[in-house]
Design an enzyme around this catalytic site. Structure first.
Site, mmCIF file in Angstrom:
data_model
loop_
_atom_site.group_PDB
_atom_site.id
_atom_site.type_symbol
_atom_site.label_atom_id
_atom_site.label_comp_id
_atom_site.label_asym_id
_atom_site.label_seq_id
_atom_site.Cartn_x
_atom_site.Cartn_y
_atom_site.Cartn_z
ATOM 1 N N GLY A 365 45.681 39.759 40.500
ATOM 2 C CA GLY A 365 45.912 40.618 41.816
ATOM 3 C C GLY A 365 44.416 40.964 42.080
ATOM 4 O O GLY A 365 43.509 40.903 41.578
ATOM 5 N N PRO A 366 44.555 41.824 43.403
ATOM 6 C CA PRO A 366 43.185 42.146 44.059
ATOM 7 C C PRO A 366 42.672 43.317 43.077
ATOM 8 O O PRO A 366 43.164 43.917 42.234
ATOM 9 C CB PRO A 366 43.591 42.574 45.369
ATOM 10 C CG PRO A 366 45.091 42.772 45.149
ATOM 11 C CD PRO A 366 45.700 41.904 44.416
ATOM 12 N N PRO A 367 41.376 43.715 43.500
ATOM 13 C CA PRO A 367 40.669 44.833 42.798
ATOM 14 C C PRO A 367 41.547 46.107 43.211
ATOM 15 O O PRO A 367 42.031 46.135 44.391
ATOM 16 C CB PRO A 367 39.418 44.899 43.311
ATOM 17 C CG PRO A 367 39.166 43.690 43.925
ATOM 18 C CD PRO A 367 40.542 42.960 44.369
ATOM 19 N N GLY A 368 41.671 46.887 42.129
ATOM 20 C CA GLY A 368 42.115 48.531 42.214
ATOM 21 C C GLY A 368 43.677 48.282 42.275
ATOM 22 O O GLY A 368 44.137 49.501 42.576
ATOM 23 N N VAL A 369 44.435 47.409 41.831
ATOM 24 C CA VAL A 369 45.858 47.498 41.831
ATOM 25 C C VAL A 369 46.270 48.166 40.158
ATOM 26 O O VAL A 369 47.389 48.163 39.933
ATOM 27 C CB VAL A 369 46.311 46.257 42.074
ATOM 28 C CG1 VAL A 369 46.464 45.924 43.539
ATOM 29 C CG2 VAL A 369 45.985 45.094 41.240
ATOM 30 N N GLY A 370 45.273 48.159 39.335
ATOM 31 C CA GLY A 370 45.613 48.855 38.117
ATOM 32 C C GLY A 370 45.835 47.638 36.912
ATOM 33 O O GLY A 370 46.456 47.922 36.220
ATOM 34 N N LYS A 371 45.217 46.508 37.199
ATOM 35 C CA LYS A 371 45.255 45.591 36.054
ATOM 36 C C LYS A 371 44.740 46.053 34.665
ATOM 37 O O LYS A 371 45.556 46.174 33.562
ATOM 38 C CB LYS A 371 44.509 44.228 36.597
ATOM 39 C CG LYS A 371 44.866 43.626 37.703
ATOM 40 C CD LYS A 371 44.405 42.363 38.074
ATOM 41 C CE LYS A 371 43.115 42.526 38.372
ATOM 42 N NZ LYS A 371 42.524 43.361 39.357
ATOM 43 N N THR A 372 43.533 46.508 34.422
ATOM 44 C CA THR A 372 43.106 47.068 33.278
ATOM 45 C C THR A 372 43.674 48.056 32.852
ATOM 46 O O THR A 372 44.148 48.283 31.603
ATOM 47 C CB THR A 372 41.636 47.425 33.434
ATOM 48 O OG1 THR A 372 41.056 46.209 34.270
ATOM 49 C CG2 THR A 372 40.749 47.878 32.244
ATOM 50 N N SER A 689 46.213 27.732 55.079
ATOM 51 C CA SER A 689 47.228 28.720 55.524
ATOM 52 C C SER A 689 47.183 29.054 57.040
ATOM 53 O O SER A 689 48.100 29.557 57.495
ATOM 54 C CB SER A 689 46.867 30.182 54.778
ATOM 55 O OG SER A 689 47.007 30.125 53.454
ATOM 56 N N LYS A 732 50.735 38.470 51.501
ATOM 57 C CA LYS A 732 50.495 38.118 52.920
ATOM 58 C C LYS A 732 51.591 39.057 53.603
ATOM 59 O O LYS A 732 51.565 39.739 54.475
ATOM 60 C CB LYS A 732 50.783 36.888 53.352
ATOM 61 C CG LYS A 732 49.825 35.872 53.040
ATOM 62 C CD LYS A 732 49.874 34.267 53.401
ATOM 63 C CE LYS A 732 48.759 33.464 53.063
ATOM 64 N NZ LYS A 732 49.006 32.109 53.182
#
Length: 799
Positions: A365-372, A689, A732
């Site tokens: 996922g993109p940065p900042g979505v809380g993966k870590t 796309s 998207k």
């Protein structure tokens, strides 16, 4: 009366001489030696000789050293006639006498005498002196004996240093033979044989044999002495260093030897498997033989510390309560339903089977979505230890598998380092930024991860440093990545991919209220009851000050609000009890993003809204096409990649093939130039796309028909007008809803993904699946182009 011939003149020999028996000594002619005489018979013989005019006596050696009162049968028949040079009486009655050897004599028979030995003697040889250089063989033997004796004297500590040089000047070979024989340190029987040699040649030959033997013995002794001295020097050095080490240990409060005992006890009592304990015992045995200050000892000690520090069987007591895990995940994260469901499924299975081969999850996922942070929450939900290893920029295979112990500063790889930190065999192991692994001449760390992340292999993972099999099968590996494109295909095949497309605005509002604002408020010292953040204010920050899939920039803006309020309080200004929308602009300044305004339909000619996927989430992509008079030139601008350039050319070719249906002249392309542009040209753009988006913008520009305002498109086009499915539908769709789009045109092949979208997305957007470009034009343009009336329409391309 017989005569003994000497180089310094003849010596008259009486018929009868007093005799002194010598213990452990054979006296040779030409020798001058001091003797201590204390036995009564010897004192009586010495007294008689001292009273005589000649001052001569006979010195003979005893057969047995321990005989105190020797008789004629206890002594040898051949001895040396000696002259008294000096005699003194000591306080205890012992006589100290200096004697000089005159010549050899043989006892003819012993005469009766009370209390002493007396013998009738005759010279041992008729002539003892040989003229210089009268015999070549004797001369060669003499030189050899002198040379050997010089080496003998140099090797023997008890031979005077000035004796050997004087022998070179002796020209009388008989005298030479007697001097060498007298100074050799031999047993009395061997010396007696030399004294009884019949001729000077025989004596020199015997001397040569004895000196050869003694020299060989002395050389061996010298070699052994050197080795012993060297060993003693080494031992002294080691002893000195060990004493220093003991002193250091005493200063540190550690007794010498205690360290080895502790290591041995740790190896014996440690929770090690058999192969690890056997290896540790072997290394400890090597360590005991080494000097504690040797470099190899430090290497082995560090290796043993790693073996003992690694968890081999210790496990965390897992919390297998699904309801509790659900509460923990919901309490730490809002949304992310798919990830939570996957973790709850895993816990449910574990509660039934108690052991499950560790899965490998990959959160993309993109940065900042809380993966870590999600990885940490997974560990808390499972009741396991949490370990995080960042792989961003790692380019050396040794970072994963460890270094060989032959290298200076070698260490295990990051995997075993993380296992040591966790202290258990079943932690949640987060491999952060796995898509940012690099590779160069040091190796491919991505390939090294294959063994770590393969459930069929990681039970026998081998680190280059440890060189022991280590079981990673109980570890729950969680990888994070911004995009799958950076992960090698073999590595991606071993992971279960879970996508985190980003947060909706409604989800961001909840995150602000539950997590971001309380944390920033407490961090800046505002207090729980001081200031609240209104929902409209949070919505304004989300929509007007951020454009992201995650919440990282949103967190920074919330932090700015908290800082501004904290400053106002310090300056004495009254704080509002609740931050509302009107306060946001005063605190953050003018918003960088404004809500979209309706476009004039005339401004929509040659413009189409596309949807693109990026590593930062979904984005709206505007495609502009301008048609001007020209000669058929096509220009593409906007930092387009090869795939997008191919899509633009495919869209133009399709438009030419459908010219009559679209109401265009068949040769329109020869009279106009087409310019395709995508704004934000500094940002590289690529990917399959935007094919149908370019085609819609092109048809709009060629026909003059405006595109629909609230419609966004995604999909790839073929030369025959088919619409191919693309990826990133979830990201998207979220971007479309965030940017005010109401209708999304997507390939028919992506229709099954609509059901997996969040309810808010499905409720807020109308999805139109399409198979061909004709269907796209029906939706994307305000009205369909009229076919050219002068010609029959071209048949549709086969679908």
């Amino acid at each position: 009366m017989a005569t003994i011939l000497r180089t310094d003149g003849p010596v008259e020999l009486p018929d009868e001489l007093p005799t002194v028996a010598l213990r452990d000594l054979v006296f040779f002619p030409y020798m001058v030696l001091p003797l201590l005489i204390g036995r009564p018979a010897s004192l009586a013989a010495l007294e008689r000789a001292d009273d005589s005019d000649e001052g001569l006596l006979l010195l003979v050696a005893q057969h047995e050293v321990g005989c105190e009162s020797p008789t004629a049968s206890d002594v040898h028949a051949v001895g040396t006639v000696a002259r008294i040079v000096q005699a003194n009486t000591l306080p205890d009655g012992t006589r100290r006498v200096v004697l000089e050897g005159v010549g050899r004599a043989r006892v003819r028979h012993w005469t009766a005498a009370e209390g002493e030995l007396r013998a009738e003697v005759e010279p041992f040889v008729e002539r003892e002196h040989a003229a210089p250089d009268d015999d070549t063989e004797i001369e060669a033997l003499a030189r050899s004996v002198v040379r050997q004796f010089q080496e003998y004297a140099a090797l023997h500590e008890r031979i005077a240093d000035d004796l050997a040089p004087t022998l070179v000047e002796v020209r009388d070979r008989v005298r030479l033979a007697h001097l060498v024989s007298g100074h050799l340190l031999l047993d009395p029987p061997e010396k007696q044989e030399l004294l009884e040699a019949a001729a000077v040649g025989d004596q020199l030959l015997a001397l040569q044999t004895l000196l050869t033997r003694e020299l060989e013995i002395l050389r061996i002794e010298e070699k052994l002495d050197q080795q012993i001295r060297s060993q003693m020097d080494s031992d002294r050095r080691q002893f000195y260093l060990n004493e220093q080490l003991k002193a250091i240990h005493r200063e540190l409060g550690v007794e010498a030897g205690e360290e080895w005992v502790e290591l041995e006890q740790a190896v014996e009592s440690g929770d090690l498997p058999d192969h690890a304990r056997e290896r540790a015992q072997r290394e400890l045995k090597r360590l005991r033989k080494l000097n504690p200050v040797a470099p190899e000892a430090a290497v082995i000690r560090t290796y043993l510390d790693w073996i003992l520090a690694l968890p081999w069987s210790a496990r965390s007591a897992e919390a297998l309560d699904v309801d509790r895990a659900s509460e923990l995940l919901d309490g730490a994260h809002h949304g992310l339903g798919e990830v939570k469901d996957r973790i709850l499924d895993h816990i449910a299975v574990l509660s039934g089977v108690r052991q499950l081969e560790g899965p490998i999850l990959c959160l993309v996922g993109p940065p900042g979505v809380g993966k870590t942070s999600l990885g940490r929450s997974i560990a808390a939900a499972l009741g396991r230890e949490f370990v995080r290893v960042s792989l961003g920029g790692v380019r050396d295979e040794a970072e994963i598998r460890g270094h060989r112990r032959t290298y200076v500063g070698a260490l295990p790889g990051r995997v075993l380092q993380g296992m040591r930190r966790s202290g258990t065999t079943n932690p949640v192991f987060l491999l952060d930024e796995v898509d940012k692994l690099a590779r160069d001449f040091h190796g491919d760390p991505g390939a090294a991860l294959l063994e770590v992340l393969d459930p069929e292999q990681n039970a026998t993972f081998t680190d280059h440093y440890l060189e022991l099999e280590y079981d990673l099968s109980d570890v729950l590996f969680v990888a994070t990545a911004n995009t799958l494109a950076g992960i090698p295909e073999p590595l991606r095949d071993r992971m279960e991919v879970i996508r985190l497309p980003g947060y909706l605005d409604t989800e961001k509002r909840v995150i602000v209220e539950r997590f971001l604002w309380p944390r920033q408020r407490d961090r800046h010292g505002l207090g729980a009851d001081t200031v609240e953040l209104g929902g409209d204010a949070a919505g304004a920050v989300i929509s007007r000050y951020t454009r992201e899939a995650g919440v990282r920039e949103l967190d920074r803006q919330i932090s700015r609000i908290a800082r501004k309020l904290a400053r106002r309080r310090v300056e004495g200004d009254a704080l509002p009890p609740r931050v509302e929308m009107e306060h946001v602009t005063a605190l953050l300044g003018p918003p960088p993003y404004l809500p979209p305004e309706p476009d004039d339909s005339r401004d929509r000619v040659g413009l189409a809204n596309g949807l693109a996927w990026t590593a930062a989430g979904g984005e709206i992509l505007d495609v502009e096409v301008a048609v001007v008079p020209g000669s058929g030139e096509v220009r593409l601008t906007g930092t387009l990649g090869d795939v997008m350039k191919e899509s633009a050319m495919a869209a133009l070719t399709w438009a030419r093939s459908r010219a009559r249906v679209l109401g265009l002249e068949p040769d329109f392309h020869t009279r106009v130039d087409v310019h395709v542009h995508i704004p934000e040209g500094a940002t590289p753009k690529d990917g399959p796309s935007a094919g149908i988006t370019m085609a819609v913008a092109l048809i709009s520009a060629l026909t003059g028909i405006p595109s629909a305002e609230a419609v966004a498109l995604t999909g790839e086009i073929t030369l025959r007008g088919r619409v191919l499915p693309v990826g990133g539908i979830r990201e998207k769709s979220v971007a479309a809803l965030r940017n005010g789009v109401r209708q999304v045109v997507l390939p028919h092949g992506n229709e099954p993904e609509i059901e997996r979208l969040p309810d808010e997305v499905r409720d807020g957007l109308r999805f139109v699946p399409v198979r061909t470009m004709d269907e796209v034009i029906e939706v994307a343009l305000t009205h369909r182009p009229h076919p050219n009336a002068s010609d029959a329409p071209l048949p549709l391309s086969p679908q």
